[in-house]
Design a protein around this motif. Sequence first.
Motif, short mmCIF file in Angstrom:
data_model
loop_
_atom_site.label_atom_id
_atom_site.label_comp_id
_atom_site.label_asym_id
_atom_site.label_seq_id
_atom_site.Cartn_x
_atom_site.Cartn_y
_atom_site.Cartn_z
N VAL A 12 0.84 -1.20 0.00
CA VAL A 12 0.00 0.00 0.00
C VAL A 12 0.87 1.25 0.00
O VAL A 12 0.65 2.18 -0.78
CB VAL A 12 -0.97 0.00 1.21
CG1 VAL A 12 -1.60 1.37 1.42
CG2 VAL A 12 -2.05 -1.06 1.02
N THR A 23 -7.73 6.78 -2.88
CA THR A 23 -8.72 6.27 -1.93
C THR A 23 -8.37 4.82 -1.60
O THR A 23 -7.63 4.16 -2.34
CB THR A 23 -10.14 6.32 -2.53
OG1 THR A 23 -10.17 5.45 -3.66
CG2 THR A 23 -10.52 7.74 -2.93
N GLY A 24 -8.92 4.34 -0.51
CA GLY A 24 -8.72 2.94 -0.16
C GLY A 24 -9.26 2.02 -1.23
O GLY A 24 -8.67 0.98 -1.54
N TYR A 25 -10.38 2.40 -1.81
CA TYR A 25 -11.00 1.58 -2.86
C TYR A 25 -10.08 1.48 -4.07
O TYR A 25 -9.87 0.41 -4.63
CB TYR A 25 -12.36 2.16 -3.25
CG TYR A 25 -13.07 1.34 -4.30
CD1 TYR A 25 -13.66 0.12 -3.99
CD2 TYR A 25 -13.13 1.78 -5.62
CE1 TYR A 25 -14.29 -0.65 -4.95
CE2 TYR A 25 -13.75 1.02 -6.59
CZ TYR A 25 -14.33 -0.18 -6.26
OH TYR A 25 -14.96 -0.95 -7.22
N PRO A 35 -11.02 -4.61 -0.06
CA PRO A 35 -11.00 -3.28 0.58
C PRO A 35 -10.80 -3.31 2.10
O PRO A 35 -10.02 -2.50 2.62
CB PRO A 35 -12.33 -2.66 0.18
CG PRO A 35 -12.62 -3.28 -1.15
CD PRO A 35 -12.13 -4.70 -1.02
N ILE A 38 -7.18 -3.48 2.92
CA ILE A 38 -6.49 -2.24 2.55
C ILE A 38 -6.76 -1.15 3.60
O ILE A 38 -5.84 -0.46 4.03
CB ILE A 38 -6.93 -1.76 1.15
CG1 ILE A 38 -6.53 -2.79 0.09
CG2 ILE A 38 -6.35 -0.38 0.84
CD1 ILE A 38 -5.04 -3.06 -0.03
N TYR A 39 -8.01 -1.03 4.03
CA TYR A 39 -8.33 -0.01 5.04
C TYR A 39 -7.66 -0.33 6.37
O TYR A 39 -7.23 0.58 7.09
CB TYR A 39 -9.84 0.15 5.20
CG TYR A 39 -10.44 0.95 4.06
CD1 TYR A 39 -10.24 2.32 3.97
CD2 TYR A 39 -11.19 0.34 3.07
CE1 TYR A 39 -10.76 3.06 2.92
CE2 TYR A 39 -11.73 1.07 2.01
CZ TYR A 39 -11.50 2.43 1.95
OH TYR A 39 -12.02 3.17 0.90
N LEU A 42 -4.11 0.75 5.88
CA LEU A 42 -4.02 2.21 5.90
C LEU A 42 -4.09 2.74 7.33
O LEU A 42 -3.35 3.67 7.70
CB LEU A 42 -5.12 2.82 5.03
CG LEU A 42 -4.90 2.70 3.53
CD1 LEU A 42 -6.20 2.98 2.78
CD2 LEU A 42 -3.78 3.63 3.07
#
Length: 105
Positions: A12, A23-25, A35, A38-39, A42
């Motif tokens: 990431v 964006t995370g998406y 997702p 990933i979030y 983040l």
Amino acid sequence: MALGFTEVEARVYCELLKGAPATGYRLAQALGKAPPSIYQALASLEHKGAVLVEEGEPRSFRPVPPDEVLTALQRGFETRRREAADALRKLHTPVQDDRIYHLKS
């Protein structure tokens, strides 16, 4: 990953270095990951000081410049190293060596 990031966090962060803000998406699509993972990465990167969050709708993310991340990681490591050295010194009791040695040369 050798710096203490998980594989997903490292990917990431590198993806953000290539093209931010994101964006995370968008990161999930670019990396082929779900997702939620990933979030989670983040959030962890934000906690570690490697990512900045831009509030808005949708939220976007920017990487902290590599030199700043590396400096912060080094500072953190040095602090932990000093604390460990102090704790280990307190535990260490030198053993007295009463043996006699014969030197041949």
